[in-house]
Design an enzyme around this catalytic site. Structure first.
Site, mmCIF file in Angstrom:
data_model
loop_
_atom_site.group_PDB
_atom_site.id
_atom_site.type_symbol
_atom_site.label_atom_id
_atom_site.label_comp_id
_atom_site.label_asym_id
_atom_site.label_seq_id
_atom_site.Cartn_x
_atom_site.Cartn_y
_atom_site.Cartn_z
ATOM 1 N N GLU A 60 0.813 -1.212 0.000
ATOM 2 C CA GLU A 60 0.000 0.000 0.000
ATOM 3 C C GLU A 60 0.851 1.269 0.000
ATOM 4 O OE1 GLU A 60 -2.721 -3.202 0.856
ATOM 5 O OE2 GLU A 60 -0.765 -2.699 1.727
ATOM 6 N N HIS A 129 -9.850 -5.529 10.461
ATOM 7 C CA HIS A 129 -10.487 -5.266 9.174
ATOM 8 C C HIS A 129 -11.860 -4.612 9.332
ATOM 9 C CE1 HIS A 129 -7.493 -8.336 8.282
ATOM 10 N NE2 HIS A 129 -7.578 -8.014 7.007
#
Length: 327
Positions: A60, A129
């Site tokens: 990322e 998450h």
């Protein structure tokens, strides 16, 4: 107007904008050959090719930085995070580069980039998450933060975000991709950033809700109407820039406010909204501002505990009754 899902609305927005401007490209994990982890980019690879729909490595920080650099030289990247929880790994590029480059370069470099993907709670994906981290990004000047709650808002706001010359954080609630609604098929349909929407008119109390909490707030308003309480529901739609005026006008009318959010309460967006109301409309309040937030703890995995961690209809109804002094 056709009825489509939020997933399809986002896909339409990107497709239309990529046809309009060849400088726009999409990059992220599994956005190309797999058609997107949540199928938001379905069909785009076939339509635009692998130079404009690009599968990235699982890094990322790396592909966010590549996107910032591309934006500096005139391209308009859309960077998809498979989940905004993974954007945590890219915060150096988002916060220290994208958000600050215009200022630090004395206006020489615009950063027309959109960081988008699903955020907030999902279904049993546990603590790492299921985080709603919009308040992080809203804290930094230079970033715009958008959170749609309907398919129409998703399309109109994403098109505005893509055309914006500033970096935009665009958070799509993971549980809402299948939600349906009417969406204009006009290629120029856009919703300006920084403009809240009154989703329902009311006179007795105001609920300020965003993202996943908007449909719950509307259901609460329906339930409370049966109990004789008229509730106004306001969706800010963008956290930065924030439309304070619409909320203040509502407070001046209803005199009672409940703020609904799935994120943690401490230092959250709800706390900022509460402070703004106190500073600008204190004399109009007939009750303290009430916040209904996610629990101040990591998201549990167990389904029964996960349900308890997220604000629901009974909690929201109870909060409005509390500020209305009905209980």
């Amino acid at each position: 107007m056709p009825v489509i899902t939020m997933r399809e609305a986002l896909n339409q927005a990107m497709r239309e904008e990529m046809h309009r401007d060849e400088n726009i490209f999409l990059m992220g994990e599994e956005v190309a050959s797999y058609q997107g982890a949540y199928k938001v980019s379905k069909g785009l690879l076939d339509e635009f090719g692998d130079k404009r729909v690009i599968d990235s490595p699982i890094t990322e920080l790396g592909f966010a930085g590549l996107g910032v650099g591309a934006a500096m030289v005139g391209l308009r990247p859309i960077i998809e995070f498979m989940t905004f929880n993974f954007s945590i790994l890219a915060t150096d590029q988002i916060v220290n580069s994208a958000a600050k480059m215009l200022y630090m370069s004395g206006g020489q470099f615009k950063i027309p980039i959109v960081f988008r993907g699903p955020g907030g709670s999902a279904y049993q994906v546990s603590s790492q998450h299921s985080q709603a981290i919009e308040s992080w990004f809203a804290h930094f000047p230079g970033l715009k933060v958008v959170m749609p709650s309907t398919p129409a808002d998703a399309k109109g706001l994403l098109k505005s975000a893509i055309r914006d010359d500033d970096p935009v954080i665009f958070i799509e609630q993971e549980r809402m991709y299948g939600n349906k609604g009417e969406v204009s098929d006009d290629p120029e349909f856009m919703i300006p950033l920084g403009v809240a929407e009154v989703k329902r008119e009311g006179t007795d109390a105001t609920i300020v809700a965003r993202s996943l909490m908007v449909p719950i707030a509307l259901k609460a308003a329906e339930e409370l109407e049966k109990q004789g309480v008229s509730v106004e529901v306001i969706d800010p739609r963008t956290i930065r820039p924030f439309d304070t005026e619409t909320i203040i006008r509502s407070v001046m009318k209803t005199n009672r406010v409940v703020i609904a959010e799935e994120s943690h309460p401490f230092c959250g967006v709800g706390a900022e909204i509460s402070a703004q109301i106190m500073e600008r409309a204190f004399d109009y309040l007939d009750a303290p501002v009430k916040r209904v937030s996610g629990v101040d703890a990591p998201m549990p995995y167990a389904k029964n505990l996960e349900k308890l961690a997220i604000p629901d209809l009974p909690r929201l109804v109870a909060a409005v009754r509390e500020v209305s002094y009905l209980d």
